[in-house]
Design a protein around this motif. Structure first.
Motif, PDB file in Angstrom:
ATOM      1  N   UNK A 143      31.657  16.235  42.823  1.00 42.06           N
ATOM      2  CA  UNK A 143      33.001  16.248  42.257  1.00 42.06           C
ATOM      3  C   UNK A 143      33.532  17.680  42.156  1.00 42.06           C
ATOM      4  N   UNK A 144      32.705  18.579  41.607  1.00 39.41           N
ATOM      5  CA  UNK A 144      33.162  19.970  41.467  1.00 39.41           C
ATOM      6  C   UNK A 144      33.404  20.595  42.826  1.00 39.41           C
ATOM      7  N   UNK A 145      32.554  20.230  43.801  1.00 42.65           N
ATOM      8  CA  UNK A 145      32.737  20.754  45.145  1.00 42.65           C
ATOM      9  C   UNK A 145      34.065  20.271  45.734  1.00 42.65           C
ATOM     10  N   UNK A 165      41.643  22.496  45.453  1.00 45.41           N
ATOM     11  CA  UNK A 165      42.382  23.394  44.561  1.00 45.41           C
ATOM     12  C   UNK A 165      43.467  24.178  45.298  1.00 45.41           C
ATOM     13  N   UNK A 166      43.101  24.826  46.397  1.00 47.95           N
ATOM     14  CA  UNK A 166      44.059  25.693  47.087  1.00 47.95           C
ATOM     15  C   UNK A 166      45.172  24.908  47.791  1.00 47.95           C
ATOM     16  N   UNK A 182      47.592  15.115  43.685  1.00 51.25           N
ATOM     17  CA  UNK A 182      47.164  16.354  43.016  1.00 51.25           C
ATOM     18  C   UNK A 182      48.343  17.322  42.929  1.00 51.25           C
ATOM     19  N   UNK A 183      49.069  17.450  44.071  1.00 53.10           N
ATOM     20  CA  UNK A 183      50.179  18.397  44.134  1.00 53.10           C
ATOM     21  C   UNK A 183      51.304  18.002  43.183  1.00 53.10           C
ATOM     22  N   UNK A 186      37.996  36.397  51.324  1.00 55.08           N
ATOM     23  CA  UNK A 186      37.773  37.680  50.660  1.00 55.08           C
ATOM     24  C   UNK A 186      37.149  37.524  49.283  1.00 55.08           C
ATOM     25  N   UNK A 187      37.790  36.687  48.441  1.00 57.45           N
ATOM     26  CA  UNK A 187      37.344  36.611  47.052  1.00 57.45           C
ATOM     27  C   UNK A 187      36.274  35.539  46.836  1.00 57.45           C
ATOM     28  N   UNK A 188      36.260  34.525  47.681  1.00 55.59           N
ATOM     29  CA  UNK A 188      35.275  33.462  47.528  1.00 55.59           C
ATOM     30  C   UNK A 188      35.463  32.622  46.276  1.00 55.59           C
ATOM     31  N   UNK A 189      36.701  32.536  45.772  1.00 51.65           N
ATOM     32  CA  UNK A 189      36.935  31.764  44.550  1.00 51.65           C
ATOM     33  C   UNK A 189      36.974  30.261  44.801  1.00 51.65           C
TER      34      UNK A 189
END
Lengths: 302, 353
Positions: free
Chosen positions: B212-214, B220-221, B120-121, B174-177
């Motif tokens: 998959x989305x989870x 992602x991060x 991914x990276x 904080x943002x929960x994104x």
């Protein structure tokens, strides 16, 4: 003294070897001075050194002995505590200031240990060639075959955690690129006329390598070491973060981040402040190294 | 001239790249034996008694002695090394004290997670880094060039574990994104059947879109952070390769013929810069492994890196050395791959050998 005047430094006809050397260094400095990022980097490093020297003066509190645990734990940044306090009521700014000593020590010791090893292996390998070269370079390749941090981790695991062992482990894993570089330089010097002349005078191989080959390789290796310093700082901090470098209560920046990890949600400053310190210092070394490379490498200057 | 080259010259029938690959293989074998020797030596200098680690400190004198002989500790060092090599070649890396399982099984379980994260990276690093590098080269010395340069230096300078912690604080707490540590929420964990061991692939294969989305939100991060780390290197190298190409005469020729500038950049110059670039990407894929050790620890990502650091914490030497050996071997394999790719992709090297 008029000897050090600008004209003397920049003359096209140096009268002595020393004048030529000093003049070359001065030209490099002039080129470097025009590079804004490199100057910022140099400034950061000067500040780091001052911080380490003056730590007792600029740190308002003891870095190890905390304050009152009932009232001074985990205070946010304020005028009393510029960077706040940690869970043992210690002033984080004082710890960061003293931590600069550890960071400088790691960088300096790794440079002092790894540079001579790399120089020696590289020059011997390049000078003698043949079997010696093959064997030494194979060993070098094997060390290069591990990612640096992972090999350092394995060494520290074997030697036991601690700042001294972390320094040894980082040194063991940093010399191979210097050996490679020194070898490449030696190969170009080896067949020079002045080396042949010394050989005809009956100088021993050791004398030739130490007295005539090593000095010529020194500058490029030293530049390479400067370029690597940010990496060394990050590796040391990484080892500290994993609990394998400096042990508590030493104020090592990487270990401080690890200590602040459990409070990060509510007390962000505990691990953020030492992180900023690591970031700024390695940015400083990278800026300076980047500028040095531009100045030293005519190909990149184009 | 080496022996390989001589035989090659006499036969004359073999294409020259066969000789080059042959030499690479010899180097590979020597390096791998060296890797084994280094891990073996590290295992021998450990102050932990391997017998005590195996039998515990309550074992009787006779048990201790029996295990001492079983482990071959009475034999000379070189013989012990041969035993070690033999074991490793048979896939026996010893047992982990921590998990009570063969180290090889543990590694087989954790490796796909690391592979997924670093793939991914590297995708992010390549897809963003290459265009950025090209852009910087085209606008050399201008603002864009400076920004890309500073962006790269920042990537080199920030401790990745600290960026990870800060990222978790800001984007998760904080943002929960994005989702937090781990690879997938517990709610989905037991629904996903293990096929390749890579969450994104497994969920897709089973058509579980929610999972998959989870999983994507989890990767992602850490994936982006690790990608940024390789982006710094890739964009810098792209820039310098592109600058070298853009200064060539065939570019001037193309310009004189009136070829569109965008075509010159993307079709003519980048295509020639691509050969060394591929080797750079393969090399930074290997370097990601070391960034992955720290990233996985911060994000509780159950890969090889976290396995390594967990084992370090409990002085589980079999596991530490096994993981080190595997990471080293993968690193060597990727270096070899970059060499091979260079040979295969560059027609000049291919012909000269």
């Amino acid at each position: 003294m008029s000897v050090m005047s600008r004209e003397w430094l920049l003359t096209e006809q140096p009268a002595s070897r020393r004048q030529a050397h000093v003049g070359q260094a001065y030209r490099t400095w002039l080129a470097l001075r025009g590079n804004r990022l490199a100057m910022v980097g140099l400034g950061i490093i000067v500040v780091l050194i001052l911080m380490a020297v003056l730590a007792p003066l600029i740190a308002p509190y003891d870095p190890i002995q905390g304050g009152d645990l009932r009232t001074e734990r985990l205070l946010p940044p304020s005028w009393q505590h510029l960077m706040g306090t940690d869970d043992l009521a210690r002033d984080i700014w004082s710890r960061v200031a003293y931590g600069s000593r550890i960071t400088l020590m790691v960088v300096a010791l790794v440079a002092v240990i790894a540079t001579p090893v790399g120089l020696l292996v590289g020059t011997i390998s390049g000078y003698f060639g043949g079997v010696v070269d093959t064997v030494l370079m194979r060993i070098t390749d094997i060390f290069l075959a591990f990612p640096q941090l992972v090999l350092a981790l394995a060494f520290v695991a074997a030697l036991g955690p601690g700042i001294e062992n972390a320094i040894i482990a980082i040194s063991i894993t940093s010399w191979p690129p210097y050996a490679r570089l020194a070898r490449a330089e030696t190969l170009t010097i080896r067949n020079a006329d002045h080396i042949a002349a010394i050989k005809l005078q009956g100088a021993s191989s050791l004398r030739i390598i130490w007295g005539h080959v090593v000095p010529l390789c020194l500058s490029s290796v030293v530049i390479r070491v400067t370029l690597d310093m940010a990496g060394i700082i990050l590796t040391a901090a990484g080892l500290g973060f994993l609990g394998l470098g400096a042990q508590p209560p030493q104020p090592e920046w990487g270990a401080m981040i690890a200590e602040g990890r459990q409070f990060i949600i509510d007390n962000w400053w505990v691990s953020t402040m030492p992180g900023i310190a690591i970031f700024v210092v390695s940015l400083g070394f990278n800026f300076l190294g980047d500028g040095l490379r531009d100045v030293m490498d005519p190909k990149a200057r184009k | 001239m080496t022996a390989v080259e001589e035989t090659e010259g006499r036969n004359g029938a073999l294409p020259p790249w066969v000789g080059r690959l042959g030499r690479l293989l010899v180097t590979l074998v020597i390096t791998l034996v060296g890797l084994l020797f280094v891990t073996f030596l590290i295992g021998r200098v450990v102050p932990i008694d391997p017998v005590l680690a195996a039998v515990g400190d309550r074992a009787s004198e006779s048990t201790y002695h029996k295990v001492y002989l079983e482990l071959g500790l009475d034999k000379p060092l070189w013989e012990q090394f041969l035993i070690y090599v033999n074991n490793v070649l048979h896939g026996n890396l010893g047992e982990s004290v921590l998990t009570n399982r063969p180290v090889l099984d543990d590694i087989a379980d954790t490796f796909p997670a690391t592979l997924e994260l670093s793939t991914f990276a590297i995708l992010i690093g390549t897809c963003v880094g290459v265009p950025l590098g090209v852009w910087a080269a085209v606008r050399q010395g201008r603002l864009v060039d400076q920004i890309v340069r500073v962006l790269g230096l920042v990537g080199y300078s920030a401790p990745i574990f600290w960026l990870g912690l800060t990222g978790l604080l800001v984007f998760y707490a904080r943002l929960g994104w994005v989702a937090g540590p781990g690879r997938i929420d517990i709610a989905y964990q037991y629904d996903v059947e293990r096929i390749t061991g890579m969450m994104l692939v497994d969920t897709l294969l089973q058509g579980q879109w929610d999972a998959f989305w989870n999983a994507l939100s989890h990767i992602l991060l850490p994936g982006t952070l690790l990608g940024y780390y390789s982006l710094a290197y890739i964009s810098r190298m792209t820039r310098s390769f592109m600058l070298a190409e853009l200064g060539q005469e065939y570019i001037i020729t193309a310009r004189v013929k009136g070829v569109r500038e965008s075509r010159i950049i993307w079709r003519h110059a980048l295509r020639n810069a691509a050969v060394p670039l591929v080797t750079v990407i393969a090399l930074s894929y290997g370097n990601l492994l070391q960034g992955a050790v720290l990233t996985e620890t911060v994000f509780a990502w159950p890969g090889l890196g976290m396995y390594l650091t967990n084992s370090l914490g409990s002085a589980d030497m079999n596991a530490v050395l096994g993981a080190t050996l595997v990471i080293g071997a993968v690193f060597v394999a990727l270096n070899l791959l970059s060499d091979v790719l260079y040979t295969v992709l560059d027609p000049r090297v291919r012909r000269r050998g």
